[in-house]
Write a protein that holds these residues in place. Sequence first.
Motif, PDB file in Angstrom:
ATOM      1  N   LEU A 355       9.252  -8.054  -1.660  1.00 47.39           N
ATOM      2  CA  LEU A 355       8.895  -7.017  -2.292  1.00 47.39           C
ATOM      3  C   LEU A 355       7.501  -7.278  -3.071  1.00 47.39           C
ATOM      4  O   LEU A 355       6.544  -6.338  -3.092  1.00 47.39           O
ATOM      5  N   ASP A 356       6.726  -8.413  -2.983  1.00 49.40           N
ATOM      6  CA  ASP A 356       5.227  -8.612  -2.981  1.00 49.40           C
ATOM      7  C   ASP A 356       4.525  -7.968  -1.904  1.00 49.40           C
ATOM      8  O   ASP A 356       3.678  -7.283  -2.185  1.00 49.40           O
ATOM      9  N   ALA A 357       5.059  -8.215  -0.528  1.00 48.42           N
ATOM     10  CA  ALA A 357       4.486  -7.547   0.373  1.00 48.42           C
ATOM     11  C   ALA A 357       4.464  -5.993   0.592  1.00 48.42           C
ATOM     12  O   ALA A 357       3.619  -5.479   0.957  1.00 48.42           O
ATOM     13  N   PHE A 358       5.587  -5.615  -0.076  1.00 48.41           N
ATOM     14  CA  PHE A 358       5.775  -4.173  -0.139  1.00 48.41           C
ATOM     15  C   PHE A 358       4.773  -3.439  -1.139  1.00 48.41           C
ATOM     16  O   PHE A 358       4.255  -2.270  -1.044  1.00 48.41           O
ATOM     17  N   LEU A 359       4.877  -4.026  -2.411  1.00 48.36           N
ATOM     18  CA  LEU A 359       4.124  -3.349  -3.591  1.00 48.36           C
ATOM     19  C   LEU A 359       2.717  -3.730  -3.382  1.00 48.36           C
ATOM     20  O   LEU A 359       1.998  -2.668  -3.856  1.00 48.36           O
TER      21      LEU A 359
END
Length: 627
Positions: A355-359
Amino acid sequence: MSAILSADDLNDFISPGVACIKPIETLPAQKPEDSYNAYEVTTEDKVAASEPPPPAQISLTDCLACSGCVTSAEAVLVTLQSHTEVLTTLDIHPSLHPPWLAPNGINGEVNGTKYQSNGLSNGMLFVASVSSQTRASLAATFSVSEAQAGNMIAQLLTGPSGLKAGGMHGSDFTWVVDTNVVREACLVAAADEVATALSSEVSNAQSVPGLEGDVGTTPQKPILTSACPGWICYAEKTHPYVLPHLSRLKSPQALTGTLIKSVLSRRYNIAPSQIWHLAIMPCFDKKLEASRSELTSSAWLPNHDSSQIPIRDVDCVITARELLHLASARNISFSSLPRTPLPSSQRIPFPDPKLDAFLFPPTRRKNQDPLAGSSGGFLYHILQTYQGQYPASSISVSRGRNADVVEYSLVQNSQTIIKMARFYGFRNIQNLVRRLKPAKMSRLPGAKGGMSRRPGANGATGGEGVKEYAYVEVMACPGGCTNGGGQVKATEVDRVRASEGLNGVNGEVAVGKLGLKEQKEWLRRVDEAYFSASEEEESDKDGDGDYEMTDVDAVKLNGSGQHQDIVNGISRTYIHDVLSHWSDVTGVEMRRLLYTSYRKVESDVGKKKQSDVERVAGLASSIGGGW
């Protein structure tokens, strides 16, 4: 309430209702027990309150439950969600920054990292999300690029020369999320919803009375966009017959709030009430959306206790103009903030690698192209998704009765595959909903079909013509979201620049020019900033090995002949993988995370209340009695 908000600023304004009051219960004065006489008869004129009633207090939640007004005109009367509330909250609560200890005293561990106590039981985890339309407005105001405007906002909210340099605790925001990222998830989910709704299994389904806007139902054709809260508020209060057509998908603002609070509360083992989410949006109506009871922790929190107070997914919404007031209140010159991004070494990773890579992707996400419009491009993305199934097809665009009514058709070999339309501004919306209104039964003897005719039932944009659309993108503001009521206005540009010490920059629009030509020219400049946002070249894989977004033109059909996985640079496989991972992390089914519900709003505000005498007399007469 921010002083900048008035009815004159709202371009989606129709009119208020005949009354806008929150009823106050007035009870008769209580007599002392020693002088109480159970047999005493009291006349009506002697019954009075023991003291004057307290002044009425109205909130956004009250407005949403009342049909006395329509559109964002009701927001003029509310007192919450302003830059003042942001500053007050920052002064009351110290910022929580990892590592820390959960309030229940249990040491937390996330991805092998242990989090210890820092003694801030009153601390708050501050997160902000920023829309691309807001960045475009500020970019045009200060003659910078959209990317630079975004960097300036991030520097204000979390940089060393921003909010953390002042205030009681030096509180700031731990993360600043670009809503363009979450918008990509909304676009993919919207395309999936339309494909499901138009499938043969549900295309002829009828709505269940009382459940027309329920989260578990499938919208009917034509499917109407639900990302504009001004339009939703108007539909719920004045035209409930359109509820079966509304998309159940949450807006990018709402979905961002759900993602942030559900993941952080789960990963850090803290209550949603300790996470404070600020959304910076182009429209005042987004404050209404944030106040909806459907968009709270009760919709996604596992084992939610009904006795607990639900926590909003978005705690506060401010606009571009209010953001400038926020900086000014802290004596910060917005134009003097660094236009470069914050050092990556200072960034705190989101507590989940995927989710860090997505956001927070390594490169900025691009906005839609002009054909997609300035409101997120829902219609155009869905149309391009369908086009991937028909390689030889083309998209035909035709203007309607004005620039805010546009019809889109997917054509192959002179055959129309699917039709969609865009309706912006309330004048066009009223025309749309009038043609969606069910025909009334005719009482005239011998009437054909038993149905009464309605004006405008024929033609390309009326009656059956509207119902032929598979999808309609509906936005309350003329010109789309870049023209939202909270954006910097043409008449304010020089005043804003003068306050920042930037007089006469590039000979921009001057204060006092209220002509339509000048206003259109200013909106053109904002749109130019919005559409000029570009995306840097990316590799096929990003740092954590996930699929990276690539240009749709570089991706062909796969070997099985299925439609393209990449649509306008957005990988459907990647988005589905992220959404599935989100559901696994929170333990909540995806439907509860992605979708919401709508309801018919009824109120007796403004109606004369029936007295007890009239009610009893009516009851007596109805059963044949009397006095």
